[in-house]
Structure formats: structure tokens, C-alpha cells
Design a protein around this motif. Sequence first.
Motif, PDB file in Angstrom:
ATOM      1  N   PRO A   1       0.824  -1.214   0.000  1.00 57.00           N
ATOM      2  CA  PRO A   1       0.000   0.000   0.000  1.00 57.00           C
ATOM      3  C   PRO A   1       0.858   1.264   0.000  1.00 57.00           C
ATOM      4  CG  PRO A   1       0.055  -0.943   2.199  1.00 57.00           C
ATOM      5  CD  PRO A   1       0.767  -1.928   1.295  1.00 57.00           C
TER       6      PRO A   1
ATOM      7  N   ASN B   1       0.147   3.935   1.726  1.00 58.25           N
ATOM      8  CA  ASN B   1       0.203   4.363   3.115  1.00 58.25           C
ATOM      9  C   ASN B   1       0.538   3.169   4.002  1.00 58.25           C
ATOM     10  OD1 ASN B   1      -0.656   7.049   2.432  1.00 58.25           O
ATOM     11  ND2 ASN B   1      -2.767   6.266   2.312  1.00 58.25           N
TER      12      ASN B   1
ATOM     13  N   ASP C   1      -2.245   1.111   5.703  1.00 58.14           N
ATOM     14  CA  ASP C   1      -3.270   0.418   4.925  1.00 58.14           C
ATOM     15  C   ASP C   1      -2.896  -1.047   4.724  1.00 58.14           C
ATOM     16  OD1 ASP C   1      -4.638   2.799   4.749  1.00 58.14           O
ATOM     17  OD2 ASP C   1      -3.833   3.305   2.751  1.00 58.14           O
TER      18      ASP C   1
ATOM     19  N   SER D   1      -6.764  -5.399  -6.215  1.00 56.28           N
ATOM     20  CA  SER D   1      -7.363  -4.838  -4.994  1.00 56.28           C
ATOM     21  C   SER D   1      -7.997  -5.909  -4.102  1.00 56.28           C
ATOM     22  CB  SER D   1      -8.411  -3.773  -5.341  1.00 56.28           C
ATOM     23  OG  SER D   1      -7.813  -2.718  -6.072  1.00 56.28           O
TER      24      SER D   1
ATOM     25  N   LYS E   1      -7.648  -7.818  -0.828  1.00 52.07           N
ATOM     26  CA  LYS E   1      -6.888  -7.700   0.414  1.00 52.07           C
ATOM     27  C   LYS E   1      -6.283  -9.054   0.783  1.00 52.07           C
ATOM     28  CE  LYS E   1      -9.573  -3.887   2.376  1.00 52.07           C
ATOM     29  NZ  LYS E   1     -10.518  -3.719   1.252  1.00 52.07           N
TER      30      LYS E   1
END
Length: 292
Positions: A155, A157, A160, A192, A194
Motif C-alpha cells: 500500500p 500508506n 493500509d 485490490s 486484500k
Amino acid sequence: MDAGTESDAGTESDAGTESDAGTEVDAGTESDAGTDVDAGTESDAGTESDAGTEVDAGTEVDAGTEVDAGTEVDAGTTSDAGTEVDAGTTPDAGTEPDAGTEPDAGTTPDAGTEPDAGTDPFTTCEGTCQITAATAQMYGNQVVLNHAYFGYAEPENAGDPWALWIELSNGTTDECPTESAPTPPQIVTFESVKVPVDTTPETGSTAGGPTSVLFDFGGTLIPDDYFWIVSSTNLTFTPVAASLCPSCVKAGTPPAKHFLAFDVNITYENNGTVSGHGYATYCPSMNTFQDN
């Protein structure tokens, strides 16, 4: 010598000097009934072993002296229930291994010590779980996708979650996707998704959820007068099992057991679908890391 000097009748042994009846053993001197052993001197009933001297019932081993019920090994001296190994001395339920000494549910590996749902089912994938078989359909045509791969997407950030890049394909070789690798006829990509920690499904019907793109390089699914690429309109990605560690990979020490198994159901534009199961192996060429 005259009659006076010669031994006369007086001097000669006369009846007085000779043993007369008085000097001879008479009835008094001879053993008479008194001196002879008479009934009194002979062993009479008193001197002979009579009933008193002979072993009578008292001196013979009578019921008292013989081993009677008291002296013989009776129930008290014979090993009775108390001296014989009874239920108390024989290993009873207390001395024999009982439920407490034998491995009970606490000592035998129970659900807590054996791999439980948190550690075992999600990290174990055997048999058919390792077979990739997903079917892509569009315009009445269909193909089977039999290869699956994944890589990590770091990620932007730091707080995240990490994501996965996943690819299904039907190439002729089981080779990680690279620019130099042969291009499969059909490819389905996911992005995308997770990094899963359990079997909770992820859906692409909400913003930020996973999405998919179908590439038909071989022209089998999409007619020539259409574009050869379509995007998903809905997607449900369900993790089945996984052994993942994005931080390990970035540190250069990927886990020895490294895989992702999943079920997928996707709908595309023009009524296209992809559904089935995938067992994806790790491909470093699919990683996307942030520069630090």
C-alpha cells in the motif's frame, strides 16, 4: 574227759543252739503275704498307669490341645477376605490407571492442541484444493483456465492493508507471468484483493472492492467485431486456504509454504462469467513494492 567235761547235751548244739523253728526262717521271716508283692505292693490300679496316669482325655490331645477350630487355621488365620488380596489390595479403580491416570481428554491432544480452525483449515490445502479449474464463458463460448499465480501489492500508506495481484490463465506452460513469457490465449486478472487472514469473502460490488479484467487474446470468447478486453461488473472472491506473508517477502525471506487457494464468481459486461477454483503459486514478477 568225763561226761562233765565233754560236750554234753548241754554243750552240743541242741535244739536250742541249732536252728530251731525260731531261728529258721518262719512264716514271719520269710516273705509273707506282707513282704511278697501283694495287691498293695504290686502295681495296682493306683501304681499302674491307671486312667489317671495314662493319657486320658485330659492328657491326650483332646479337642482343646488338638488343633481345634481356634488353633487350626480358621477363618481368622486363613487368609480371609481381609488378608487375601481383596478389592482394597488388588489394584482397584484407584490404583489401576483410571480416567485420571490414563490420558484423558485433557492430556490427549484435544481440539486445543490439534490444529484448530484458526491454524489448520485455513493454512492446509491438499488434494483437489491444489487444482485450478475455472470456466470462462461469453457469447456462448467457453474456455477452462487451469493456471493461477499471485504477487503482493504494497500500500501507498503504511497503515493500509496489503493487497494481492492474482491471475488465472490457460497457457501451455506453468510459468510465472513475465514480459518474456509466452502470452496465454485467455487471462483473467484480479486486483485490490486484500491479503486474507480467514475465509471471509470479498466482494467487488462496493467501492474499493476487488475488480477483474478478462483478456481474450485468442479470440475464442469474444467475436472479432468486439473489443478483446472486458471488465467485471460484480465479483465475489472467497479465500479457501492460504499461507501468506507480505512483510517476509519484502524482507527477502518468503515463507517456505507459500500459496493462495480461492473460489471465485465474476460477471462481466456482455453477460460474460468466470467461476471456479484457483490454487495460486507465488510469482515475484507480480510484486509491486513502494520505494522506501
